[in-house]
Write an enzyme that holds these catalytic residues in place. Structure first.
Site, mmCIF file in Angstrom:
data_model
loop_
_atom_site.group_PDB
_atom_site.id
_atom_site.type_symbol
_atom_site.label_atom_id
_atom_site.label_comp_id
_atom_site.label_asym_id
_atom_site.label_seq_id
_atom_site.Cartn_x
_atom_site.Cartn_y
_atom_site.Cartn_z
ATOM 1 N N GLU A 253 -60.481 14.564 -5.303
ATOM 2 C CA GLU A 253 -59.084 14.569 -4.829
ATOM 3 C C GLU A 253 -58.102 15.071 -5.884
ATOM 4 O O GLU A 253 -56.971 15.412 -5.559
ATOM 5 C CB GLU A 253 -58.673 13.169 -4.343
ATOM 6 C CG GLU A 253 -58.524 12.089 -5.408
ATOM 7 C CD GLU A 253 -59.824 11.325 -5.709
ATOM 8 O OE1 GLU A 253 -60.918 11.884 -5.473
ATOM 9 O OE2 GLU A 253 -59.738 10.177 -6.186
ATOM 10 N N HIS B 41 -64.062 12.429 -8.688
ATOM 11 C CA HIS B 41 -62.807 12.319 -7.933
ATOM 12 C C HIS B 41 -62.326 13.717 -7.537
ATOM 13 O O HIS B 41 -61.406 14.257 -8.173
ATOM 14 C CB HIS B 41 -61.746 11.628 -8.790
ATOM 15 C CG HIS B 41 -61.994 10.163 -8.956
ATOM 16 N ND1 HIS B 41 -61.608 9.238 -8.016
ATOM 17 C CD2 HIS B 41 -62.606 9.476 -9.941
ATOM 18 C CE1 HIS B 41 -61.950 8.023 -8.424
ATOM 19 N NE2 HIS B 41 -62.575 8.139 -9.584
ATOM 20 N N CYS C 108 -66.461 8.304 -5.709
ATOM 21 C CA CYS C 108 -66.672 7.396 -6.847
ATOM 22 C C CYS C 108 -67.196 6.042 -6.361
ATOM 23 O O CYS C 108 -68.368 5.943 -6.028
ATOM 24 C CB CYS C 108 -65.384 7.268 -7.660
ATOM 25 S SG CYS C 108 -65.718 6.724 -9.346
#
Ligand code: GLN
Length: 537
Positions: free
Chosen positions: A509, A507, A381
């Site tokens: 993650e 994102h 990001c």
């Protein structure tokens, strides 16, 4: 339908979310379907408007809900798919009740915390139960028993349990049993008092989970059992884990917590088979290789600000049989001294998401170091946006290139506000949020890592790559390897002449799991290992 409620006593930060999630793992492995839900007593509608100093990471779901980081534990530890129905705050409850009042739903009545607020809370439990179709709903109540804000939630779950009937509800209270060094003793009084407080409200816990740094021993367990009115075997010891949070389910299983829960809920099920989970832990705690990864951020001193990023790195390590040592690097420190001092010797550099201009120049220094010295780079990001700015300034020689987030007058706004964001004034829930489709170029590093061209990733941003600069970047070897299907929004960039340089507007993650490392992280760790050991894994 069975319900489990997890409350907390004595102090906050006891890891209730982790315990709820770990219990979810055990119950799933006993053959049940589980969903998890968090109740947060603060008045913000969601944590999206809070600073990481207040709240830690904001965890984003597929549907764009901005939620508490405990939902990250829920998704990483279980197979449940979460939506905004899994995260409730006092702010949402009151917003709904006030809206109902204006709509005339309570016409003629005085609107009160009991029953209107408590009914709305209960509705959110039944609603999730119906929506999910799960066998068990685990509801975690944020905060600590005794907080004024938490009272409506506790009253609501008391009423709910009354209606649901015994055998359908299990109350778990997580507390802290401190070890007083001077006395050489574990102290049970704070726990006794917090259970007394709970019983005053009308909730008698079935199970007590005692967080402690020293083993409880028989005497302390007996004392807790006697004075908290909980069966001796229902006092669960939860000592701090040595290696990995993923050990928590195994620890709870050793303490027979899942047996107790099943007994309380009158469920007759075979024991949990945790072999595959043990296998994950073996790879997490006893890896063959090691790599050091630098995470360059702005909230480095906070443990929780980049939680999912740190977890994803560990998952990717496990997938590569590699221990990941995370070097937390404060971006601002790179602005004042020679950045190479702090960055030298790292296997890889990662710049995570973020907002605001503090530390931006330091992050740009870190990207430059990675690009120029061939150190693997992964940008997430904001990490993609700073990679863009760095390339614009140092390769394309666009003087003053920046994001309009940090310099609204920049001569070269290579990152700028998305068109769709320009008219938005409100701050809450107004970014580009949630899961969006991205198409990857055939033959790109991204496509090789994901093994496909169509991907879905979660997002949380207002700014984007400025398409006016696309050609200039691509001509100089900065490839746009992924965009939205309409080709309007840049989602993935890479530098093919570099050993491993990739960044995404998303994102990733939020999609990594201990047993299913995310491809971007997995590739990043592989590349980092290769660089340090001059050979592929
Ligand atoms: N601040 C940037 C934006 O809003 C990046 C956001 C992020 O990293 N989550 O676009």
């Amino acid at each position: 339908m069975k319900y489990i409620f997890v409350t907390g006593g004595v102090v906050s930060s006891l890891g209730k979310g982790l315990i709820a999630a770990a219990l979810g793992t055990l119950l799933e492995n006993r053959g049940l379907t589980v969903t998890l839900q968090k109740f947060d007593p603060y008045l913000n509608v969601d944590p999206g408007t809070m600073s990481p100093y207040q709240h830690g990471e904001v965890y984003v779901l597929d549907d764009g809900a901005e939620t508490d980081l405990d939902l990250g534990h829920y998704e990483r530890f279980t197979n449940t798919k979460l939506s905004r129905a899994n995260a409730t705050t006092s702010g949402q409850v009151y917003e709904q009740v006030i809206k109902n009042e204006r709509d005339g739903v309570y016409l003629g009545k005085t609107v009160q915390v009991i029953p209107h607020v408590t009914d709305e809370i209960q509705r959110r439990i039944t609603d999730l139960a119906a929506r999910s179709g799960a066998d068990v709903v685990i509801t975690e109540i944020g905060g600590t028993v005794g907080d004024i804000e938490g009272l409506p939630f506790l009253e609501a779950i008391r009423e709910f349990a009354q209606e649901a009937g015994s055998g359908n509800v299990c109350f778990i209270h997580v507390t802290y049993v401190p070890f007083i060094k001077a006395a050489g003793e574990l102290k049970t009084k704070p726990t006794q008092q917090s259970v007394a407080k709970l019983r005053e409200i009308g909730i008698a816990p079935h199970i007590l989970v005692a967080r402690c740094e020293q083993p409880l021993g028989k005497d302390v367990r007996s004392k807790l059992s006697m004075f908290c009115n909980v069966a001796f075997e229902a006092v669960i010891e939860e000592k701090d884990v040595d290696h990995s949070i993923y050990e928590v389910p195994l620890m709870l299983q050793r303490e027979r917590m899942d047996d107790l829960v099943c007994r309380t809920l009158q469920l007759n099920l075979p024991p949990a088979n945790m072999t595959y989970w043990q296998d994950i832990i073996r790879r997490l705690i006893a890896p063959q290789h090691q790599v050091r990864i630098g995470v360059v951020g702005k909230y480095i001193e906070l443990q929780d600000a980049y939680k999912s990023v740190y977890e994803s790195l560990k998952h990717a390590g496990a997938a590569n049989d590699c221990g990941v040592q995370i070097e937390q690097i404060e971006a601002e420190d790179l602005e004042t001294s020679d950045p190479s001092k702090k960055l030298k010797g790292l296997g890889g550099i990662l710049v995570p998401g973020g907002f605001g201009d503090r530390g931006i120049e330091g992050k740009i220094c870190a990207v430059r170091f990675a690009r120029e010295t061939g150190v693997p780079y992964l940008g997430l990001c904001l990490g993609m946006q700073v990679a863009t700015i760095e390339f614009a300034r140092n390769v394309l020689k666009l003087v003053g290139a920046n994001s309009t987030e940090f310099d609204s007058q920049s001569d070269h706004p290579v990152i700028h506000l998305q068109e769709t964001q320009r008219h938005i004034k409100r701050k809450g829930g107004s970014m580009r949020l949630g899961s969006h489709e991205c198409l990857l170029d055939k033959g790109s590093l991204a496509e090789r890592l994901y093994g496909k061209t169509q991907i879905f990733e979660r997002h949380r941003h207002r700014y984007e790559f400025n398409n006016a600069y696309r050609e200039q970047f691509e001509k100089a070897g900065f490839i746009i390897s992924g965009t939205t299907p309409d080709d309007q929004l840049v989602e993935m960039i890479e530098i093919p002449s570099h050993p491993f340089f990739i960044a995404t507007q998303s994102h990733p993650e939020f999609l990594s799991k201990p047993n299913r490392a995310h491809p971007l992280f997995e590739g990043f760790i592989r590349a980092a290992h290769k660089r340090l050991h001059h050979r592929p894994l």
